[in-house]
Design an enzyme around this catalytic site. Structure first.
Site, mmCIF file in Angstrom:
data_model
loop_
_atom_site.group_PDB
_atom_site.id
_atom_site.type_symbol
_atom_site.label_atom_id
_atom_site.label_comp_id
_atom_site.label_asym_id
_atom_site.label_seq_id
_atom_site.Cartn_x
_atom_site.Cartn_y
_atom_site.Cartn_z
ATOM 1 C CB SER A 250 -0.876 -0.149 1.552
ATOM 2 O OG SER A 250 -0.267 0.187 2.348
ATOM 3 C CE LYS A 251 -0.984 6.432 -3.886
ATOM 4 N NZ LYS A 251 -2.559 6.542 -4.709
ATOM 5 N NE ARG A 252 -0.429 2.709 7.170
ATOM 6 C CZ ARG A 252 -0.516 1.987 8.750
ATOM 7 N NH1 ARG A 252 -1.450 2.722 9.137
ATOM 8 N NH2 ARG A 252 -0.149 0.586 8.978
ATOM 9 N NE ARG A 255 2.615 8.218 2.782
ATOM 10 C CZ ARG A 255 2.116 8.066 3.473
ATOM 11 N NH1 ARG A 255 1.922 8.201 4.679
ATOM 12 N NH2 ARG A 255 0.905 7.690 2.884
#
Length: 489
Positions: A250-252, A255
RNA sequence: GCCCCCAUCGUCUAGGGGACCAGGACGUGGGCCUUUCAAGCCCAAGACCGGAGUUCGAAUCUCCGUGGGGGCACCA
């Protein structure tokens, strides 16, 4: 095994940076094109004007170029099937929609967003309210300027079967299909229409893309069939899962990875971090593809020969950065000294250090097998270019020695080095070894205070070479400073 | 909720009815080497999701479970 020249495409939407999943799809397309002596096309799918980002397409292309994935036709290089920017093809897509309309295979829909939203809230897909509207009446409403979309008239009965190269036949009951939108009210096509129309127009023979497209495959086949176009060979790649194997990245997660591990799923970040494109390519190629049970090391050129769609794996693969580091380390070790020097230099500059070429070149052999990425270099060798270092006093104390004993060892070592006729590696080693014997110390015990004194750190490149490169003056000065620190301990 | 896909060591995978008490790689543990750290070399531990069936024989074929993943937009 070798097939006809394929025409394949990588068709990203310019909404962000190139990430692992996309890069790997691009890579496989590229490899297949080369493998068959065919062509790779780059097509920018920018029909969603809300998410469009002007800089994204350039970034995408930069990342692909860095990886060595070259396309034969695309927005920058042109080609016989231009334009390669999808939004510039919207007029053709409108014609295609019209064609289906005329054939009764599509229809105008005037339902507004609120109504559709209601429907969706009730866990229901579009109820086909406008499907049976009289065409003449519909045309009238269109002419009067009423907002509308064009929907595909999906078959309600029977089933649709499509063949995927990796999964065999996939059959869905048509009752599961909905009357999806072909043309949005802004006059732009939806992916399903645009991609299929362009694939056909551009002579695409194999659609190699991510598994996330598998559920809409029947729609795509139906579109192709509605036009009477030949279907390409469909090949849906498995998704990439996050490290550890649970769940999609996921994007999270991405990051977090960037921050915590110094790793990234973004290609431009890997570039920034000092990874080698060939390492990244080798690594990516193996997530979902393998040649056999023995060979894992491939250059891009070798992959072009070895690759085959048949060896693709349909099950999802978890991203494993330690394997990337393995390939990276291996590749770095194969590099020439000048290449390594050129590679690491920017990272010293970034730290505000000013390495001169000659010294840099001398340092390379000491750190080449110790670094993974170029970014690692300053933490190994930054001290060479610092005016002075500030060791942690406690680190100056050697194993099984007291601070006082360490101090004595350091002072003796310094004394020895002061009087040495030359400060080259071999004499330095000889003298220090002799000294260790004389003092009844293990070599490591003698060297620890010296190492920490001159480098400021507990682990460093090999000491004798380090001393030579640093030079007598600087080395002695640093040992002198460390003496003071030890006295205060 | 509905639809679709997938299933071998922790991870990437080889294998496609007998050649498999399942092979390789990363990682992990240990050892050698050694001036720290690496690199290199050697050794070790470690897997066929479960159940039925087909078959003389199943990791391999079929079905059912289970688990994991993906998708259900006027996004791509």
């Amino acid at each position: 095994m070798s097939s006809d020249p394929a025409r394949v495409r990588f068709a990203p939407s310019p909404t962000g940076h190139l990430h692992l999943g996309g890069a790997r799809t691009a890579l496989y397309n590229f490899l297949y094109a080369r493998q068959t002596g065919g062509k790779l096309l780059l097509r920018i799918e920018d029909t969603d004007r809300k998410r469009y980002r002007a800089a994204a397409a350039e970034g995408l292309m930069d990342s692909l170029r860095w990886l060595g994935i070259a396309w034969d036709e695309g927005p920058d290089v042109g080609g016989a099937f231009a334009p390669y920017i999808q939004s510039e093809r919207a007029a053709r897509h409108r014609e295609h929609a019209q064609q289906l309309l005329n054939a009764g295979k599509a229809y105008h829909c005037f339902c507004d967003r609120n109504r559709l939203q209601e429907l969706r809230r009730g866990r229901q897909s579009y109820d086909r309210l406008c499907r049976e509207l009289a065409p003449t009446a519909a045309r009238q409403r269109v002419q009067s300027g009423q907002a509308h979309v064009i929907r595909f008239r999906s078959p309600k009965e029977g089933s649709t079967t499509v063949r995927d190269l990796l999964r065999g036949e996939i059959t869905v009951r048509n009752a599961q299909l909905d009357d999806f939108v072909l043309l949005k009210s802004d006059g732009f096509p939806v992916y399903h229409l645009a991609a299929m129309a362009d694939d056909h127009a551009m002579g695409i023979t194999h659609v190699i893309r991510g598994e996330e497209w598998l559920p809409s495959l029947p729609k795509h086949a139906l579109i192709m069939r509605a036009f009477g176009w030949p279907e390409p060979t469909w090949c849906h790649l498995s998704v990439l899962k996050k490290p550890g194997g649970k769940g999609k990245m996921s994007k999270r997660d991405a990051r977090q990875l960037d921050k915590a591990e110094g790793h990234s799923i973004f290609i431009h970040k890997l570039h920034e971090r000092g990874y080698l494109p060939e390492a990244v390519v080798n690594w990516m190629a193996l997530m979902g593809w393998s040649l056999d049970d023995r060979r894992e090391d491939f250059t891009l050129a070798e992959l072009q020969c070895a690759f085959g769609l048949e060896q693709l794996n349909a099950s999802p693969a978890a991203v494993d950065f330690s394997k990337l580091d393995h390939f990276q380390g291996k590749r770095v070790r194969q590099l020439s000294a000048t290449d390594v020097a050129a590679g690491i230099k920017p990272y010293f500059l970034r730290e505000g250090l000013k390495p001169d070429e000659a010294t840099l070149l001398k340092i390379v052999p000491l750190i080449q097998e110790r670094i993974v990425t170029f970014e690692d270099a300053p933490q190994w060798a930054g001290f060479f270019f610092q005016p002075h270092v500030s060791p942690e006093p406690a680190h100056l104390v050697a194993k099984k020695l007291t601070p006082a004993e360490s101090l004595a060892a350091l002072q003796q070592a310094r004394q020895t080095l002061v009087t040495l006729p030359t400060f080259e590696r071999d004499p330095v080693e000889k003298a220090l070894r002799a000294l260790a014997d004389e003092l009844g110390l293990k070599l490591g015990q003698l060297l620890t205070p010296v190492r920490v004194a001159v480098s400021g750190q507990r682990v460093s490149p090999p000491l004798f070479e380090t001393l030579e490169i640093l030079g007598r003056e600087s080395a002695l000065q640093r040992m002198e400073n460390a003496t003071k620190l030890l006295k205060d301990l």
